[in-house]
Write an enzyme that holds these catalytic residues in place. Structure first.
Site, short mmCIF file in Angstrom:
data_model
loop_
_atom_site.label_atom_id
_atom_site.label_comp_id
_atom_site.label_asym_id
_atom_site.label_seq_id
_atom_site.Cartn_x
_atom_site.Cartn_y
_atom_site.Cartn_z
N HIS A 1 0.86 -1.19 0.00
CA HIS A 1 0.00 0.00 0.00
C HIS A 1 0.89 1.24 0.00
O HIS A 1 2.04 1.20 0.47
CB HIS A 1 -0.90 0.02 1.24
CG HIS A 1 -1.99 -1.00 1.21
ND1 HIS A 1 -3.07 -0.93 2.06
CD2 HIS A 1 -2.17 -2.10 0.43
CE1 HIS A 1 -3.87 -1.94 1.81
NE2 HIS A 1 -3.35 -2.67 0.83
N GLU B 1 0.92 3.87 1.83
CA GLU B 1 1.39 4.27 3.16
C GLU B 1 2.58 3.42 3.59
O GLU B 1 3.57 3.93 4.12
CB GLU B 1 0.29 4.13 4.20
CG GLU B 1 -0.94 4.96 3.94
CD GLU B 1 -2.04 4.19 3.22
OE1 GLU B 1 -1.75 3.52 2.20
OE2 GLU B 1 -3.19 4.25 3.67
N CYS C 1 -6.14 1.90 5.90
CA CYS C 1 -6.76 0.64 6.30
C CYS C 1 -6.17 0.20 7.65
O CYS C 1 -5.19 0.80 8.12
CB CYS C 1 -6.51 -0.42 5.23
SG CYS C 1 -4.81 -1.03 5.19
N CYS D 1 -2.30 -0.52 7.51
CA CYS D 1 -1.50 0.70 7.44
C CYS D 1 -1.58 1.50 8.74
O CYS D 1 -0.57 2.04 9.21
CB CYS D 1 -1.94 1.55 6.25
SG CYS D 1 -1.58 0.75 4.66
#
Length: 171
Positions: free
Chosen positions: A65, A67, A95, A98
């Protein structure tokens, strides 16, 4: 001139709007790469020290992801996993995965564009970033350039649905 606005910079390079614009540029890169269009930048003392976009499909890695990738870059730039003087700008609410990493890295502030009511962990369906029994809590700012962030996501998923329908019709 005595007008104080006359001396104000045309672009405030320290503003949330500016840094979210940089995160949106990363999200556009994800879009072009046919990844879910989420982008992130990490700022320390007014300088971007990490920038990334979702690369789950490209890297075949569910943890890739925006992040997570930006956190790794920032840690490398500072030579430390503690990012307590850093701010994270991300186009969509983080999410749970993260959010957990953000808390453990001790990010000072998380600024995000649009909410994720179904999967967000910064108040969407849970708020891990400010849970009292964890070792760190982040300051939160939501909705910064949220309309632009949401537009990219909606456009991406509308195109993905259209491609899926077209494939089914040709099969």
């Amino acid at each position: 001139m005595n007008d104080p606005s006359f001396d104000a910079p045309i672009i405030d390079l320290q503003s949330d709007q500016y840094f979210m614009g940089e995160a949106l540029r990363q999200a556009q890169r994800a879009y072009r790469a046919e990844e879910v269009p989420v982008g992130a930048v990490i700022v320390n003392e007014g300088h971007i020290i990490g920038r990334a976009f979702n690369q789950v499909e490209q890297l075949k890695d569910a943890t890739a992801h925006a992040e997570m990738l930006a956190l790794t870059q920032a840690e490398s730039a500072l030579g430390d996993w503690r990012l307590n003087e850093c701010d994270l700008y991300v186009t969509k609410e983080p999410c749970p995965m993260c959010a957990g990493a953000i808390v453990h890295c001790r990010i000072r502030r998380v600024i995000f564009g649009c909410r994720d009511e179904k999967g967000g962990a910064a108040g969407g369906f849970i708020n891990l970033l400010q849970t009292e029994n964890l070792n760190h809590r982040c300051e939160l700012t939501s909705g910064v350039r949220g309309d632009e962030s949401l537009y990219l996501l909606k456009q991406f998923f509308a195109e993905a649905r259209a491609k899926s329908v077209a494939r089914r019709q040709t099969d």
